[in-house]
Design an enzyme around this catalytic site. Structure first.
Site, PDB file in Angstrom:
ATOM      1  N   PRO A   2       0.826  -1.210   0.000  1.00  0.00           N
ATOM      2  CA  PRO A   2       0.000   0.000   0.000  1.00  0.00           C
ATOM      3  C   PRO A   2       0.858   1.258   0.000  1.00  0.00           C
ATOM      4  O   PRO A   2       1.914   1.296   0.639  1.00  0.00           O
ATOM      5  CB  PRO A   2      -0.799  -0.123   1.305  1.00  0.00           C
ATOM      6  CG  PRO A   2      -0.807  -1.575   1.605  1.00  0.00           C
ATOM      7  CD  PRO A   2       0.507  -2.100   1.111  1.00  0.00           C
ATOM      8  N   GLU A   3       0.425   2.255  -0.725  1.00  0.00           N
ATOM      9  CA  GLU A   3       1.144   3.521  -0.738  1.00  0.00           C
ATOM     10  C   GLU A   3       0.492   4.501   0.233  1.00  0.00           C
ATOM     11  O   GLU A   3      -0.535   4.200   0.853  1.00  0.00           O
ATOM     12  CB  GLU A   3       1.177   4.080  -2.161  1.00  0.00           C
ATOM     13  CG  GLU A   3       1.964   3.178  -3.109  1.00  0.00           C
ATOM     14  CD  GLU A   3       2.497   3.917  -4.317  1.00  0.00           C
ATOM     15  OE1 GLU A   3       2.695   5.134  -4.250  1.00  0.00           O
ATOM     16  OE2 GLU A   3       2.732   3.254  -5.347  1.00  0.00           O
ATOM     17  N   ARG A 127      -0.967 -12.519   4.300  1.00  0.00           N
ATOM     18  CA  ARG A 127       0.448 -12.775   4.025  1.00  0.00           C
ATOM     19  C   ARG A 127       1.342 -12.524   5.240  1.00  0.00           C
ATOM     20  O   ARG A 127       2.517 -12.888   5.234  1.00  0.00           O
ATOM     21  CB  ARG A 127       0.919 -11.920   2.846  1.00  0.00           C
ATOM     22  CG  ARG A 127       0.107 -12.156   1.590  1.00  0.00           C
ATOM     23  CD  ARG A 127       0.634 -11.341   0.425  1.00  0.00           C
ATOM     24  NE  ARG A 127      -0.313 -11.323  -0.675  1.00  0.00           N
ATOM     25  CZ  ARG A 127      -0.107 -10.692  -1.827  1.00  0.00           C
ATOM     26  NH1 ARG A 127       1.021 -10.032  -2.018  1.00  0.00           N
ATOM     27  NH2 ARG A 127      -1.018 -10.709  -2.780  1.00  0.00           N
ATOM     28  N   LYS A 170      22.132  15.931  -6.858  1.00  0.00           N
ATOM     29  CA  LYS A 170      21.799  14.520  -6.976  1.00  0.00           C
ATOM     30  C   LYS A 170      21.999  14.046  -8.425  1.00  0.00           C
ATOM     31  O   LYS A 170      21.409  14.605  -9.352  1.00  0.00           O
ATOM     32  CB  LYS A 170      20.342  14.267  -6.571  1.00  0.00           C
ATOM     33  CG  LYS A 170      20.018  14.593  -5.125  1.00  0.00           C
ATOM     34  CD  LYS A 170      20.624  13.581  -4.180  1.00  0.00           C
ATOM     35  CE  LYS A 170      20.169  13.848  -2.748  1.00  0.00           C
ATOM     36  NZ  LYS A 170      20.809  12.927  -1.784  1.00  0.00           N
TER      37      LYS A 170
END
Length: 298
Positions: A2-3, A127, A170
């Site tokens: 899930p985000e 799970r 970056k």
């Protein structure tokens, strides 16, 4: 997994029932999930009152009246359902994936007495990749799970100037930088793909190119900051993406996935007006990235 919008949707669903409620009893039906439960888990929670329901990144946080915090992570398939006393769990709406009510996977049951009345809040996880722990609130920020987490993508603190400070120099691809939890906490693969498409930015180019030599955000980074916040906000409002196992606390599924522009749309036409190119899938660090090669050149 899930985000953040899915986790925030769960938090908002749990809040009316859990916030302010007394934990009359807690059933712990196994010794562990992904990790062992803390010692005396059920005994330490019984009789405690939940003072606030919060979230940090993808962690649910239930503050207790003794200064401890119940930390919950849903893992891959964890979910909560709410069963008001004497009533069936609410399941309105049309289901894409029916909720499993197999009690073999009901691992923790909270028996609550609160502002919304008596209810059971049940944690189900086929799970068993989720986990729970009890941590002191005053030491939470220094715990390994939380130490070093970046800014949240849901508020105005995520703006172009802050992103410029974090992305300057970056050399990693933009997508990898956005998924770095030390930069933005809780941002995941789905919504990174969607935000980059909205901002017309290539996921493959170095993240630092969005920052000038003097450290100022370029116009493209200003767009990205707005689009990250917008896509997260819209997904929360829609109830999350409903991929695979995610279900809201009332048993229904969100429908943001019907509005995906590029995610999981390989081979389909880019929906941006006037584009007409085809959505492509590439693999970055073992994960799928979906993009429009025509729109996302910048």
């Amino acid at each position: 997994m899930p985000e953040l919008p899915e986790v925030e949707t769960v938090r908002r669903g749990l809040q009316p029932v859990m916030e302010g409620a007394l934990i009359v009893r807690l059933e712990q039906r196994r010794a562990d999930l992904r990790f062992p439960f803390p010692p005396d888990f059920a005994a330490r929670l019984t009789g405690r009152r939940i003072t606030a329901m919060g979230r940090r990144a993808k962690y649910l946080l239930a503050d207790l009246d003794d200064g401890m915090v119940l930390v919950c992570h849903l893992g891959m398939s964890g979910s909560f359902r709410i069963e008001p006393d004497g009533e069936e769990a609410l399941s309105p709406g049309v289901f894409h994936h029916p909720r499993s009510k197999d009690d073999r996977h009901d691992h923790v049951v909270f028996h609550l007495d609160g502002p919304a009345g008596r209810a059971r809040v049940i944690y189900n996880d086929p799970r068993r990749f989720g986990y729970m722990d009890l941590l002191p609130r005053d030491a939470l920020a220094e715990h390994p799970w939380f130490r070093g987490l970046g800014i949240e993508p849901t508020g105005n603190s995520l703006d172009a100037d802050e992103l410029a400070r974090r992305l300057a120099g970056k050399t990693a691809p933009l997508k990898a930088a956005l998924l770095d939890q030390r930069i933005i906490a809780g941002l995941g693969n789905i919504y990174v793909c969607e935000a980059m498409w909205r901002a017309r930015l290539s996921p493959l180019k170095p993240a630092g190119r969005l920052v000038t030599k003097s450290g100022q955000p370029r116009v493209s980074l200003q767009r990205l900051a707005v689009d990250v916040r917008a896509v997260i906000s819209e997904a929360i409002a829609a109830g999350g993406s409903s991929l695979r196992d995610h279900i809201q606390t009332d048993g229904t599924l969100g429908y943001f996935q019907h509005g995906f522009s590029v995610y999981d749309r390989e081979g389909k036409t880019c929906p941006r007006p006037g584009c007409g190119d085809t959505v492509r899938r590439v693999v970055q660090s073992g994960r799928s990235t979906f993009l429009c090669p025509r729109c996302q050149k910048e």
